[in-house]
Design an enzyme around this catalytic site. Sequence first.
Site, PDB file in Angstrom:
ATOM      1  N   HIS A 347       0.530  -1.294   0.112  1.00  0.00           N
ATOM      2  CA  HIS A 347       0.148   0.440   0.079  1.00  0.00           C
ATOM      3  C   HIS A 347       1.139   1.290  -0.072  1.00  0.00           C
ATOM      4  O   HIS A 347       0.597   2.866  -0.046  1.00  0.00           O
ATOM      5  CB  HIS A 347      -1.019   0.127   0.903  1.00  0.00           C
ATOM      6  N   LYS A 535      -8.479  14.244   4.677  1.00  0.00           N
ATOM      7  CA  LYS A 535      -7.890  12.640   4.653  1.00  0.00           C
ATOM      8  C   LYS A 535      -6.697  12.917   5.431  1.00  0.00           C
ATOM      9  O   LYS A 535      -6.090  13.920   6.915  1.00  0.00           O
ATOM     10  CB  LYS A 535      -6.566  12.888   3.304  1.00  0.00           C
ATOM     11  N   ARG A 536      -5.880  12.307   5.680  1.00  0.00           N
ATOM     12  CA  ARG A 536      -4.382  11.783   7.130  1.00  0.00           C
ATOM     13  C   ARG A 536      -3.497  12.869   6.538  1.00  0.00           C
ATOM     14  O   ARG A 536      -4.142  13.323   5.584  1.00  0.00           O
ATOM     15  CB  ARG A 536      -3.590  10.964   6.944  1.00  0.00           C
ATOM     16  N   LYS A 541       0.832  14.241   1.657  1.00  0.00           N
ATOM     17  CA  LYS A 541      -0.248  15.155   1.050  1.00  0.00           C
ATOM     18  C   LYS A 541      -0.127  16.301   0.245  1.00  0.00           C
ATOM     19  O   LYS A 541      -1.675  16.758  -0.644  1.00  0.00           O
ATOM     20  CB  LYS A 541      -1.492  14.395   1.934  1.00  0.00           C
ATOM     21  N   THR A 643      -8.952   6.749  -1.864  1.00  0.00           N
ATOM     22  CA  THR A 643     -10.193   6.703  -1.835  1.00  0.00           C
ATOM     23  C   THR A 643     -10.937   7.493  -1.496  1.00  0.00           C
ATOM     24  O   THR A 643     -12.286   6.906  -2.256  1.00  0.00           O
ATOM     25  CB  THR A 643      -9.710   5.180  -0.947  1.00  0.00           C
ATOM     26  N   LYS A 647     -14.143   8.209  -3.542  1.00  0.00           N
ATOM     27  CA  LYS A 647     -15.839   8.322  -3.074  1.00  0.00           C
ATOM     28  C   LYS A 647     -16.113   9.961  -3.332  1.00  0.00           C
ATOM     29  O   LYS A 647     -17.668  10.235  -2.959  1.00  0.00           O
ATOM     30  CB  LYS A 647     -16.172   9.083  -1.634  1.00  0.00           C
TER      31      LYS A 647
END
Length: 803
Positions: A347, A535-536, A541, A643, A647
């Site tokens: 992952h 998100k985290r 990110k 992911t 969504k």
Amino acid sequence: MFSDKNEFKESFLKRIEMSLGKAFPDSTKRDQFHILGNMIREHISTNWIQTNEHYRLNQKKQVYYLSIEFLLGRLLGQNLLNLGIYDIVQEGLHDLGISLHDLEEVESDAGLGNGGLGRLAACFMDSLASLDLPGHGYGIRYKHGLFEQRIVDGFQVELPEQWLRHGHVWEVRKPDLTVEVPFWGRVETIKGKDGKLIFEHRDAEYVSAVPYDLPVVGYQNTTVNTLRLWSAEPSRYQPNRDMMRYKRDTEAISEFLYPDDTHDEGKILRLKQQYFLVSASVKTILRQFSSRQSNIEDLPEHVAIHINDTHPVLAIPELMRILLDEYGLDWDKAWRVTTKTFCYTNHTTLSEALEKWSVRIFQPLLPRIYGIVHEINERYCQQLWEKYPGEWDRIKHMAIISYDEVKMAHLAIAGSYSVNGVAKLHTDILKTREMNMFYNFSPEKFNNKTNGITHRRWLLKSNPELTQLLVHTIGDSFIKDPEQLMELERYSNDSVLQEDMKKVKQIKKEQLAARILDQNGLSVDTESIFDVQVKRLHAYKRQLLNVLHIMYLYNRIKEDSSFTMHPQTFIFGAKASPGYYYAKKIIKLIHSVANKVNHDPKTKDLIKVVFLENYRVSLAEEIIPAANVSEQISTASKEASGTGNMKFMMNGALTIGTLDGANVEMAERVGQENMFIFGLRSEQVLDYYSYGGYVASEYYHHDERIRQVVNQLVNGFFSDNDEPFDLIYDSLLTENDYYFVLRDFSAYVDAHEKINATYKHPKEWLRKSILNIAHSGYFSSDRTIAEYAKDIWGIEQYSLIRK
Ligand code: 26V
């Protein structure tokens, strides 16, 4: 059990009085939630028993999904929906003056995961059951899930999460199925009668793994699969000197879910958790197998064990141990069985996230397992030597144990017949870069399975308004087969649908605005563009890129009176790992920026910044349907898949994103013209890493917009902040901006300008939004799971035609 609302009401009222010893008017919401939960669990139990019976009697292959995280969220609403009784129950409760929605809110999230990896496991469980597939989950029943986040003066504060405080209605404790797991001690070898060596684990400290089973209800079928979560308890068989210490050490194993921190503390405990999970699970899997089959060498025809990331990788040596020590197989046979049973998903390619265990910690804690890993390594290196004679560097690089460390990913690859990445780009990077040597050595193992999400939670459950509109437009076939959403494509220009879409989005935005007002005391303009990054929190990110852009907009509005824009609300949600100092600073920065722009009379009507605390599954279900814009802006090559991106797409948001992870495949399907793609490509990023050539300070010096916002981090611009954001400033300039924030800044500004311009043309925007929904069906986890079932596991659907 109840076919109409009256039957339901009657049974509900009876239960309230019988179980609570209270009259209905005296019952609290929590009472009502528990009664309803218990009724539903009982309602499920017939099918649950029958599904298990079916699996037990049937000879067909089963898959076991081992994961250290399952981020389930709430289960009441989803179970009602999957059972097809949501409406009956809602109406029945309504007649009694109870809102089902209020009861759903009573349930705590089962937050047994950090982010995408754990949520993926939960979506997979839902898809397995809904597709009638024989798939069982195994995880840990952490007493405390991921910490609860509070924000105090803009700083993150962590509180222990308490999801079990009022019990968990869905679980069933199965003490009879307890399994014993040994730690510490020493291994003794004795010669058996036939001259074979026998290994005995002496003086071990035993821990009991007690299973708690959760039903996983398939969507309107009769399948109820099981997610088994192990809880650590003191063993009855453990003679003990210091009972208090033993009890404390034992219970600590399933006390906390680990946030993915990089720190040393708790390392032993984390390794204990991993072995605890896999030892209990593998023993149980073999017990079930042996009750049905007699020849252990047939195991791979009947069982596949999936390892979700490297955390459960010790299942490989654990199975070897059982085959060697308990079934008496010789090494080669045991290895053949093992390597045909396991499959592994990678992952992440981030090197800091790849697990390694120091031999110093590993060997004393798990002496027999270490011995087996050592032997696996010897033989693996021998094979490598045969293929690459004399290539010491290559062998050292690929070894399972080297420099006194056990490399968990290497063990996973060596011991599995399948290694998969989670999006095309990610798998390509694994093959050509990160795991290139392993790919060259065993190319047949590598394959891609692009992630997916369950549309049952992320569309049907969280956005009933949109679901209804879609059913009205294209019929309900997409509910069973989400790729049928493609039928919408022909309606993308339909102005009636466009108008209705707009209305639905408006409803969801108003619901979220009410939540924001309630939680943050801030009123936001529901006509503004809702731009969301949830998100985290992690440097790769690039929440920072988003924040710097907001600062730039602020400056623009302040300095240029001719500047106009469509009002925009920037919404953030993110937890930072407790030991990740930089990430916590970004949270503080978001709050400082919010403070500034939300209160400045010149800017407050054009931009608003909202940070929603304690981001979790149930909050995601409220936020995602309300988004106009989805921020997926990781440094290209760094986000394995993502992911959340899927969504948002399924809920009609338009994506601003880099060509990273699954964004690439989203763009391939919906077309780049229907997204806002910007920034460096992964090849460019990887080339910069290999050959250098990026000088962040040049971007700082040459772009006035960048210079201004970067300076504002440290020049007293944020008056509410005692300590300036030196750390962030230094990451950009002193450390040369490892994640290319400044490099992508200008392209990001342009992409946002396009968003603003497009939003001014509602028809254009809505057309793109409809096209995104139309193409989102591919990203259903049903498609992903069908691919795993066919290509990796070799399992088939059961046709459970039962009453
Ligand atoms: C872990 C750590 C731990 C140490 C500090 C840095 C760091 C960075 C990343 C990670 C992630 C570990 C694995 C993980 O959660 N991967 C996520 O898996 C999702 C499901 O496949 C995927 O969508 C996300 O892109 C990926 O980050």
